[in-house]
Design a protein around this motif. Sequence first.
Motif, PDB file in Angstrom:
ATOM      1  N   GLY A 192      51.975  37.172  34.717  1.00 26.80           N
ATOM      2  CA  GLY A 192      50.709  36.896  35.390  1.00 26.80           C
ATOM      3  C   GLY A 192      49.880  38.125  35.742  1.00 26.80           C
ATOM      4  N   CYS A 193      50.349  39.319  35.376  1.00 25.99           N
ATOM      5  CA  CYS A 193      49.581  40.550  35.681  1.00 25.99           C
ATOM      6  C   CYS A 193      48.213  40.545  35.004  1.00 25.99           C
ATOM      7  N   CYS A 194      48.080  39.758  33.944  1.00 29.80           N
ATOM      8  CA  CYS A 194      46.867  39.759  33.127  1.00 29.80           C
ATOM      9  C   CYS A 194      45.909  38.636  33.517  1.00 29.80           C
ATOM     10  N   THR A 195      46.131  38.028  34.685  1.00 25.50           N
ATOM     11  CA  THR A 195      45.326  36.859  35.069  1.00 25.50           C
ATOM     12  C   THR A 195      43.851  37.226  35.278  1.00 25.50           C
ATOM     13  N   VAL A 196      42.981  36.465  34.643  1.00 23.79           N
ATOM     14  CA  VAL A 196      41.533  36.586  34.827  1.00 23.79           C
ATOM     15  C   VAL A 196      40.979  35.168  34.993  1.00 23.79           C
ATOM     16  N   LEU A 197      39.718  35.076  35.351  1.00 20.24           N
ATOM     17  CA  LEU A 197      39.081  33.764  35.406  1.00 20.24           C
ATOM     18  C   LEU A 197      38.289  33.540  34.130  1.00 20.24           C
ATOM     19  N   LEU A 198      38.493  32.420  33.503  1.00 20.05           N
ATOM     20  CA  LEU A 198      37.746  32.038  32.306  1.00 20.05           C
ATOM     21  C   LEU A 198      36.948  30.791  32.684  1.00 20.05           C
ATOM     22  N   ASP A 199      35.636  30.947  32.735  1.00 23.44           N
ATOM     23  CA  ASP A 199      34.771  29.874  33.236  1.00 23.44           C
ATOM     24  C   ASP A 199      35.298  29.338  34.569  1.00 23.44           C
ATOM     25  N   GLY A 200      35.733  30.270  35.419  1.00 26.03           N
ATOM     26  CA  GLY A 200      36.129  29.927  36.784  1.00 26.03           C
ATOM     27  C   GLY A 200      37.566  29.500  36.967  1.00 26.03           C
ATOM     28  N   VAL A 201      38.303  29.384  35.871  1.00 29.59           N
ATOM     29  CA  VAL A 201      39.686  28.911  35.952  1.00 29.59           C
ATOM     30  C   VAL A 201      40.626  30.069  35.608  1.00 29.59           C
ATOM     31  N   SER A 202      41.689  30.231  36.392  1.00 31.51           N
ATOM     32  CA  SER A 202      42.602  31.346  36.132  1.00 31.51           C
ATOM     33  C   SER A 202      43.400  31.084  34.858  1.00 31.51           C
ATOM     34  N   VAL A 203      43.456  32.115  34.018  1.00 35.44           N
ATOM     35  CA  VAL A 203      44.230  32.047  32.775  1.00 35.44           C
ATOM     36  C   VAL A 203      44.963  33.374  32.604  1.00 35.44           C
ATOM     37  N   LYS A 204      46.025  33.330  31.834  1.00 35.44           N
ATOM     38  CA  LYS A 204      46.722  34.553  31.475  1.00 35.44           C
ATOM     39  C   LYS A 204      46.039  35.099  30.213  1.00 35.44           C
ATOM     40  N   ALA A 205      45.409  36.242  30.359  1.00 31.61           N
ATOM     41  CA  ALA A 205      44.583  36.766  29.266  1.00 31.61           C
ATOM     42  C   ALA A 205      45.421  37.186  28.063  1.00 31.61           C
ATOM     43  N   CYS A 206      46.737  37.272  28.249  1.00 32.28           N
ATOM     44  CA  CYS A 206      47.610  37.576  27.098  1.00 32.28           C
ATOM     45  C   CYS A 206      47.954  36.319  26.328  1.00 32.28           C
ATOM     46  N   ALA A 207      47.550  35.166  26.862  1.00 30.99           N
ATOM     47  CA  ALA A 207      47.864  33.901  26.207  1.00 30.99           C
ATOM     48  C   ALA A 207      46.600  33.223  25.676  1.00 30.99           C
ATOM     49  N   VAL A 208      45.505  33.971  25.664  1.00 31.42           N
ATOM     50  CA  VAL A 208      44.231  33.440  25.166  1.00 31.42           C
ATOM     51  C   VAL A 208      43.747  34.355  24.044  1.00 31.42           C
ATOM     52  N   LEU A 209      43.389  33.767  22.918  1.00 27.84           N
ATOM     53  CA  LEU A 209      42.814  34.564  21.843  1.00 27.84           C
ATOM     54  C   LEU A 209      41.388  34.961  22.216  1.00 27.84           C
ATOM     55  N   ALA A 210      41.006  36.143  21.809  1.00 25.23           N
ATOM     56  CA  ALA A 210      39.645  36.595  22.117  1.00 25.23           C
ATOM     57  C   ALA A 210      38.618  35.610  21.566  1.00 25.23           C
ATOM     58  N   VAL A 211      38.871  35.078  20.380  1.00 26.22           N
ATOM     59  CA  VAL A 211      37.896  34.141  19.797  1.00 26.22           C
ATOM     60  C   VAL A 211      37.770  32.863  20.619  1.00 26.22           C
ATOM     61  N   GLN A 212      38.828  32.520  21.358  1.00 30.44           N
ATOM     62  CA  GLN A 212      38.751  31.319  22.204  1.00 30.44           C
ATOM     63  C   GLN A 212      37.810  31.536  23.392  1.00 30.44           C
ATOM     64  N   ALA A 213      37.549  32.794  23.711  1.00 26.85           N
ATOM     65  CA  ALA A 213      36.667  33.104  24.842  1.00 26.85           C
ATOM     66  C   ALA A 213      35.211  33.231  24.408  1.00 26.85           C
ATOM     67  N   ASP A 214      34.936  33.008  23.129  1.00 25.03           N
ATOM     68  CA  ASP A 214      33.554  33.112  22.636  1.00 25.03           C
ATOM     69  C   ASP A 214      32.648  32.167  23.432  1.00 25.03           C
ATOM     70  N   GLY A 215      31.577  32.718  23.972  1.00 30.85           N
ATOM     71  CA  GLY A 215      30.627  31.898  24.728  1.00 30.85           C
ATOM     72  C   GLY A 215      31.024  31.666  26.175  1.00 30.85           C
ATOM     73  N   CYS A 216      32.149  32.236  26.577  1.00 33.67           N
ATOM     74  CA  CYS A 216      32.665  31.974  27.932  1.00 33.67           C
ATOM     75  C   CYS A 216      32.304  33.095  28.900  1.00 33.67           C
ATOM     76  N   SER A 217      32.473  32.766  30.168  1.00 32.41           N
ATOM     77  CA  SER A 217      32.261  33.743  31.232  1.00 32.41           C
ATOM     78  C   SER A 217      33.629  34.138  31.790  1.00 32.41           C
ATOM     79  N   ILE A 218      33.868  35.444  31.858  1.00 35.23           N
ATOM     80  CA  ILE A 218      35.155  35.972  32.308  1.00 35.23           C
ATOM     81  C   ILE A 218      34.917  36.765  33.588  1.00 35.23           C
ATOM     82  N   ASN A 219      35.809  36.598  34.536  1.00 36.00           N
ATOM     83  CA  ASN A 219      35.798  37.458  35.718  1.00 36.00           C
ATOM     84  C   ASN A 219      37.118  38.203  35.790  1.00 36.00           C
ATOM     85  N   THR A 220      37.013  39.522  35.933  1.00 37.02           N
ATOM     86  CA  THR A 220      38.215  40.358  36.061  1.00 37.02           C
ATOM     87  C   THR A 220      38.220  40.981  37.453  1.00 37.02           C
TER      88      THR A 220
END
Length: 158
Positions: A46-74
């Motif tokens: 969970g060290c890599c947790t960020v918000l993706l469209d307001g929801v917490s996700v593990k950024a090591c478990a999300v492909l960069a292409v899946q974040a296309d068009g999304c808003s990320i908060n670090t």
Amino acid sequence: MHRITITVNGQEHHCEVSPESLLVSLLREQLGLTGTHVGCDTSQCGCCTVLLDGVSVKACAVLAVQADGCSINTVEGLSKDGVLHPIQEAFSACHGLQCGFCTPGMMMTAACLLSTNPTPSDEEIVHAIEGNLCRCTGYVNIIESVREASRLIATQQA
Ligand code: FES
Ligand code: FES
């Protein structure tokens, strides 16, 4: 390579990524946002947790292409104009960290929790952070930090 557009901490970025690139690699290596940590290769810490469209996700478990068009908060986006976010204030005041490696992920998980549940019970805090591992603190001060952040946010909004 794929061309994607993501908004990170309010700033839009156009990036070239390979199909297998991870969101955490994009943030750290292309955008230089190294506050998002990598603590494992099994999507457990969970060290890599960020918000993706307001929801917490593990950024090591999300492909960069899946974040296309999304808003990320670090974690870098928590403070504004040099003023710490109440979550950061609370972790500091309550000694919610020791080595600090888990802290960015803990704080982003807390940010997600408090955005949907401003006054969580201890049980709800424990449940929220169960995907974030800390090897130092024993969690007691982290839970207190989230409680204190809840109080600080309520005070600011009063
Ligand atoms: S780096 Fe450990 S869960 Fe992502
Ligand atoms: S403060 Fe060291 S891992 Fe949590």
